[in-house]
Design a protein around this motif. Structure first.
Motif, PDB file in Angstrom:
ATOM      1  N   ARG A 164     -24.859  -1.898  54.553  1.00  0.00           N
ATOM      2  CA  ARG A 164     -25.983  -2.377  53.737  1.00  0.00           C
ATOM      3  C   ARG A 164     -25.538  -2.704  52.320  1.00  0.00           C
ATOM      4  N   ARG A 165     -24.658  -1.891  51.758  1.00  0.00           N
ATOM      5  CA  ARG A 165     -24.155  -2.153  50.417  1.00  0.00           C
ATOM      6  C   ARG A 165     -23.329  -3.438  50.393  1.00  0.00           C
ATOM      7  N   ARG A 166     -22.547  -3.669  51.448  1.00  0.00           N
ATOM      8  CA  ARG A 166     -21.754  -4.896  51.521  1.00  0.00           C
ATOM      9  C   ARG A 166     -22.653  -6.127  51.644  1.00  0.00           C
ATOM     10  N   GLU A 167     -23.736  -5.998  52.427  1.00  0.00           N
ATOM     11  CA  GLU A 167     -24.672  -7.119  52.550  1.00  0.00           C
ATOM     12  C   GLU A 167     -25.370  -7.399  51.228  1.00  0.00           C
ATOM     13  N   ALA A 168     -25.709  -6.340  50.481  1.00  0.00           N
ATOM     14  CA  ALA A 168     -26.323  -6.537  49.161  1.00  0.00           C
ATOM     15  C   ALA A 168     -25.359  -7.227  48.212  1.00  0.00           C
ATOM     16  N   ASP A 169     -24.080  -6.841  48.239  1.00  0.00           N
ATOM     17  CA  ASP A 169     -23.077  -7.508  47.396  1.00  0.00           C
ATOM     18  C   ASP A 169     -22.947  -8.978  47.764  1.00  0.00           C
ATOM     19  N   ALA A 170     -22.989  -9.262  49.062  1.00  0.00           N
ATOM     20  CA  ALA A 170     -22.899 -10.660  49.490  1.00  0.00           C
ATOM     21  C   ALA A 170     -24.097 -11.450  49.002  1.00  0.00           C
ATOM     22  N   SER A 171     -25.290 -10.830  49.037  1.00  0.00           N
ATOM     23  CA  SER A 171     -26.493 -11.518  48.555  1.00  0.00           C
ATOM     24  C   SER A 171     -26.420 -11.760  47.056  1.00  0.00           C
ATOM     25  N   ASP A 172     -25.936 -10.751  46.311  1.00  0.00           N
ATOM     26  CA  ASP A 172     -25.793 -10.927  44.859  1.00  0.00           C
ATOM     27  C   ASP A 172     -24.778 -12.013  44.542  1.00  0.00           C
ATOM     28  N   ALA A 173     -23.671 -12.044  45.298  1.00  0.00           N
ATOM     29  CA  ALA A 173     -22.650 -13.069  45.061  1.00  0.00           C
ATOM     30  C   ALA A 173     -23.194 -14.464  45.339  1.00  0.00           C
ATOM     31  N   LEU A 174     -24.039 -14.567  46.377  1.00  0.00           N
ATOM     32  CA  LEU A 174     -24.631 -15.858  46.694  1.00  0.00           C
ATOM     33  C   LEU A 174     -25.580 -16.303  45.593  1.00  0.00           C
ATOM     34  N   ASP A 175     -26.380 -15.363  45.071  1.00  0.00           N
ATOM     35  CA  ASP A 175     -27.288 -15.707  43.970  1.00  0.00           C
ATOM     36  C   ASP A 175     -26.510 -16.135  42.735  1.00  0.00           C
ATOM     37  N   GLU A 176     -25.414 -15.412  42.453  1.00  0.00           N
ATOM     38  CA  GLU A 176     -24.603 -15.757  41.289  1.00  0.00           C
ATOM     39  C   GLU A 176     -23.943 -17.121  41.453  1.00  0.00           C
ATOM     40  N   GLU A 177     -23.521 -17.406  42.675  1.00  0.00           N
ATOM     41  CA  GLU A 177     -22.900 -18.708  42.940  1.00  0.00           C
ATOM     42  C   GLU A 177     -23.901 -19.842  42.727  1.00  0.00           C
ATOM     43  N   CYS A 178     -25.143 -19.622  43.190  1.00  0.00           N
ATOM     44  CA  CYS A 178     -26.169 -20.657  43.017  1.00  0.00           C
ATOM     45  C   CYS A 178     -26.532 -20.834  41.546  1.00  0.00           C
ATOM     46  N   GLU A 179     -26.505 -19.707  40.779  1.00  0.00           N
ATOM     47  CA  GLU A 179     -26.908 -19.772  39.377  1.00  0.00           C
ATOM     48  C   GLU A 179     -25.861 -20.455  38.513  1.00  0.00           C
ATOM     49  N   TYR A 180     -24.582 -20.109  38.741  1.00  0.00           N
ATOM     50  CA  TYR A 180     -23.517 -20.644  37.890  1.00  0.00           C
ATOM     51  C   TYR A 180     -22.728 -21.761  38.559  1.00  0.00           C
ATOM     52  N   ASP A 181     -22.966 -21.974  39.832  1.00  0.00           N
ATOM     53  CA  ASP A 181     -22.253 -23.027  40.566  1.00  0.00           C
ATOM     54  C   ASP A 181     -20.747 -22.886  40.375  1.00  0.00           C
ATOM     55  N   SER A 182     -20.264 -21.633  40.585  1.00  0.00           N
ATOM     56  CA  SER A 182     -18.849 -21.370  40.338  1.00  0.00           C
ATOM     57  C   SER A 182     -17.947 -21.921  41.421  1.00  0.00           C
ATOM     58  N   GLY A 183     -18.518 -22.164  42.606  1.00  0.00           N
ATOM     59  CA  GLY A 183     -17.701 -22.681  43.705  1.00  0.00           C
ATOM     60  C   GLY A 183     -16.873 -21.618  44.394  1.00  0.00           C
ATOM     61  N   LYS A 184     -16.983 -20.369  43.971  1.00  0.00           N
ATOM     62  CA  LYS A 184     -16.234 -19.276  44.575  1.00  0.00           C
ATOM     63  C   LYS A 184     -17.103 -18.576  45.605  1.00  0.00           C
ATOM     64  N   GLU A 185     -16.657 -18.512  46.850  1.00  0.00           N
ATOM     65  CA  GLU A 185     -17.432 -17.918  47.928  1.00  0.00           C
ATOM     66  C   GLU A 185     -17.111 -16.432  48.062  1.00  0.00           C
ATOM     67  N   TYR A 186     -18.127 -15.689  48.508  1.00  0.00           N
ATOM     68  CA  TYR A 186     -17.942 -14.258  48.767  1.00  0.00           C
ATOM     69  C   TYR A 186     -17.221 -14.072  50.095  1.00  0.00           C
ATOM     70  N   GLU A 187     -16.078 -13.374  50.064  1.00  0.00           N
ATOM     71  CA  GLU A 187     -15.241 -13.263  51.262  1.00  0.00           C
ATOM     72  C   GLU A 187     -15.793 -12.286  52.289  1.00  0.00           C
ATOM     73  N   GLY A 188     -16.547 -11.296  51.864  1.00  0.00           N
ATOM     74  CA  GLY A 188     -17.005 -10.291  52.804  1.00  0.00           C
ATOM     75  C   GLY A 188     -15.891  -9.315  53.149  1.00  0.00           C
ATOM     76  N   TYR A 189     -16.079  -8.560  54.248  1.00  0.00           N
ATOM     77  CA  TYR A 189     -15.085  -7.553  54.622  1.00  0.00           C
ATOM     78  C   TYR A 189     -13.807  -8.215  55.135  1.00  0.00           C
ATOM     79  N   GLN A 190     -12.677  -7.728  54.653  1.00  0.00           N
ATOM     80  CA  GLN A 190     -11.374  -8.208  55.098  1.00  0.00           C
ATOM     81  C   GLN A 190     -10.543  -7.024  55.587  1.00  0.00           C
ATOM     82  N   PRO A 191     -10.011  -7.087  56.819  1.00  0.00           N
ATOM     83  CA  PRO A 191      -9.147  -5.999  57.304  1.00  0.00           C
ATOM     84  C   PRO A 191      -7.950  -5.802  56.383  1.00  0.00           C
TER      85      PRO A 191
END
Length: 763
Positions: free
Chosen positions: A698-725
């Protein structure tokens, strides 16, 4: 599967897709003799099943593909190709319009199945079935709404009554002789009272409309819930009736006098007969060979040993194995005895003494039906299970257990002939199932990021590492490198379904094996495992399906068939047969044996077309040399029945070791508590770990949602990678074209430094 281009064309019209269930006639490719055969297909709940006739829907399903993991392809105007794991269906419709209808329905069903799979939570513990309390709560809500509406109606009547009286009083005041200014104020108050009455009436009408709408939908919901409740009750009654019938059959068999011969000359027949009597429940699925007609294009064979030309060894399955003669190895210098595999890798003394036993399994009783009846049709990985159903090993450790007969690969690495090497690789692929014959318990589902290392470099020359790289769907990546000339890697996703009386486990993903000196690269996939007698009777496991092993460098192949158990079959149970062929399709070796005992190979001297078999199919007659033993199962340790039927290797897998990674399965507390026999504590610890994992997700999903909102706000072009092994990364495989997790390095170096600072605290 053979090229289906030589079948006849036709398809029956299918109904227009518009609902979750889609049915109709299609023609399915079977083999070169039969071509396309008319089958009744049913698409429902993301599963495509087929039957010979519509009447068979009540009792016999011939095959099923899960669309959530399937690939849909269209070859030409009328053809459809479905592939999932090692199973492929070639289908044909009568017209391009009918084909397009089916493709549309399949794509929609696939998309819905994927959404449902992604939307499901970690487990089904929160998904309670509709009960009487739900219905009572719904009816109570409606009563409250009705009561509130009555209150509003009463208030409306009072408002209307008092409003009318107020207006009369105001009208009387207007008739009196009052100053002009006072008359205007009285008129304004009268208008406001009129507006108030109109507004209150509108509010009451809106409330009445809302209640009518709620009642309409309530009746619809109640009908739907009632239907689901009746279906569930019918299913439970059916399963309980089946369970009682099976119990009666077993009791009748135990009370009846034995009819099996007990003469010393027929011990194999006795065993097979008793096995068939114990497993009569499987006959309704496996009694018809066309249940697995995806492999009907494989020819049937008769093998004739060159030294015994008058004796034909016949087989009712696709291939025949020669079981007579003295087992020999490929040459006299490396002769193998029947009871031992190649021991070149085991001659070295181990650097440490491994344990030879685990604490005996406690005898705890548990009501299986009370848990399983709520799990029908759900993913096994999403069902909350107490540790009573587990064995004290994780799925990562079970995956590492495939290396029990690693010496077959050590020997294959020394082979000069790629065809002989293929035979040994085939024997290795079969040997991984030998430990499952009595292992009916479920391994622990690994936590995301959990790892397991098996370092046997000093003893046997190899190092193995597994990591859980995905949780939904559950997927594990595995990498093994050996100093004796080979590397093996795989990514396995487990798809499983509980069907009421049996459990199907479908491993998805390819296994890769590369030999360093020759450059030979072999690829194959696992078959389906089925656990029978889930509700009543003794649990038993069967392996069924087909394995195709391909040498990507030389294009040589090996076709293996795991024959499903059938009560009516005269074949030996758990039979495996196969043929090794060169790139031109010419057969060179015949393989035969059972997946729980041994595999032999016989070199083919010549082949010819023989007579027709019992089903009218023409068989190929292979004249072979005497069979040679490739692999034989090691006997189980003493007291294995009280130690979860663990093999010698399995007993050591959860042994405590120093310096392993902090995410290693050996350090998992609930698994350790279960092994020690403290099952109540293990259940509590298991719930704690699962809840911790859900919180992290749930915390990871919240971080992904925050990253998406930040990307839309600043149009940084940097995508949230999510969990990586941590130790594996995704790469596209140049051989299969699939995107898989492969080892990226760093684990063994971190172990040498004892630096695990990059690891998460998952326990």
């Amino acid at each position: 599967m053979s090229d289906p281009g030589k079948g006849s064309s036709a398809s029956a019209a299918a109904p227009a897709p518009g609902s979750d269930t889609y049915k109709g006639w299609l023609f399915k490719w079977t083999n070169y003799l039969k071509g396309y055969q008319r089958r009744w297909f049913v698409l429902s709940n993301g599963l495509l099943s087929y039957y010979r006739t519509q009447a068979e829907m009540a009792h016999t399903c011939r095959g099923t593909i899960n669309l959530a993991t399937a690939h849909i392809d269209t070859e030409d105007a009328c053809n459809i190709v479905l592939s999932s794991g090692g199973r492929t269906y070639h289908l044909k419709a009568s017209t391009e319009v009918e084909r397009q209808r089916w493709v549309t329905a399949l794509e929609l069903a696939k998309a819905k199945a994927i959404r449902m799979m992604n939307d499901q939570s970690d487990d089904s513990g929160d998904e309670e079935p509709t009960s009487q309390s739900d219905r009572s709560e719904l009816q109570g809500t409606l009563k409250i709404l009705v009561s509130k509406l009555d209150d509003l109606s009463t208030c409306n009547d009072l408002i209307a009554k008092h409003g009318a009286a107020l207006q009369r009083s105001l009208s009387e005041l207007e008739g009196l002789k009052v100053p002009v200014e006072g008359g205007e104020k009285i008129k304004a108050v009268n208008e406001r009272a009129t507006l108030f009455r109109i507004t209150s009436n509108a509010m009451i009408n809106a409330c009445r409309d809302f209640l009518d709408l709620a009642e309409t939908h309530s009746r619809r919901w109640q009908r739907a819930l009632q239907y689901e409740r009746e279906q569930r009750t019918h299913l439970e009654e059916t399963i309980e009736q089946l369970a009682k019938q099976h119990n009666s059959l077993e009791r009748a068999w135990r009370e009846a006098p034995t009819l099996v011969s007990t003469t010393p000359s027929a011990p194999t027949a006795n065993k097979g007969g008793s096995e068939r009597l114990r497993k009569e429940e499987a006959s309704d699925e496996d009694g018809d060979t066309e249940y697995f007609d995806a492999m009907e294009d494989s020819p049937a064979f008769i093998t004739v040993t060159a030294t015994e030309n008058t004796q034909h060894r016949r087989s009712q399955s696709n291939l025949s194995g020669a079981s007579g003669g003295q087992p020999n190895d490929w040459n006299q210098d490396d002769n193998m005895s029947p009871g031992h595999n190649d021991v070149s890798g085991k001659e070295l003394q181990p650097c440490r003494q491994r344990r030879t036993r685990v604490p005996d399994k406690p005898n705890y009783s548990l009501n299986l039906w009370s848990i399983m009846k709520n799990c029908i049709g759900k993913e096994l990985s999403k069902i909350p299970m107490p540790v009573n159903f587990n064995e004290p090993l994780s799925m990562l450790q079970r995956l590492s257990e495939d290396l029990e007969y690693h010496e077959l690969l050590d020997k294959a690495a020394r082979c000069d002939s790629s065809l002989e090497q293929m035979c040994l690789v085939a024997a290795f692929s079969v040997s991984s199932y030998s430990t499952t014959i009595h292992r009916t318990a479920k391994p622990f589902n690994p936590l995301l990021g959990e790892t397991y290392e098996l370092d046997r470099r000093e003893e046997f020359g190899y190092r193995s590492l597994c990591e859980q790289v995905s949780h939904h769907p559950p997927a594990a990546a595995h990498h093994v490198i050996s100093q004796r000339g080979w590397t093996l890697w795989q990514e396995i996703t487990i798809a499983s379904k509980f069907r009421g009386k049996y459990l199907s486990i479908m491993p998805l993903g390819a296994i890769h094996l590369h030999f360093h000196s020759s450059g030979n690269h072999y690829v194959w996939r696992k078959v389906t495992s089925t656990v029978h007698n889930i509700i009543v009777g003794k649990l038993w496991i069967d392996q069924s399906g087909d394995i195709e092993i391909v040498n990507q460098r030389t294009k040589e192949t090996c076709q293996l068939k795991f024959s499903p158990y059938s009560y009516f079959s005269r074949d030996v149970p758990r039979k495996v047969t196969g043929v090794v062929a060169d790139s031109g399709g010419q057969a060179h070796y015949v393989l035969s044996g059972t997946w729980d005992d041994k595999i032999e190979s016989a070199k083919i001297l010549q082949s010819s077309r023989g007579g027709s078999g019992s089903e009218g199919k023409q068989k190929t007659v292979y004249q072979t040399l005497s069979p040679k033993l490739l692999w034989k199962k090691y006997p189980l340790p003493d007291n294995a029945e009280n130690m979860y039927f663990f093999s010698a290797l399995a007993l050591t897998l959860n042994e405590q070791e120093d310096a392993v990674g902090v995410t290693d399965s050996r350090l998992r507390p609930d698994q350790r508590l279960m092994e020690d026999g403290r099952w109540d504590e293990a259940n509590s610890e298991k719930q704690r770990l699962e809840e911790k994992q859900r919180a992290v997700r749930r915390r990871r999903e919240a971080d992904a949602s925050d990253a998406l909102d930040e990307e839309c706000e600043y149009d940084s072009g940097k995508e949230y990678e999510g969990y990586q092994p941590l130790w594996f990364h995704q790469r596209r495989d140049s051989v299969t074209g699939e995107t898989n997790f492969v080892y990226k390095g760093g684990y063994w170096e971190a172990k040498e430094r004892q630096d695990w600072s990059m690891c998460s605290n998952i326990f």
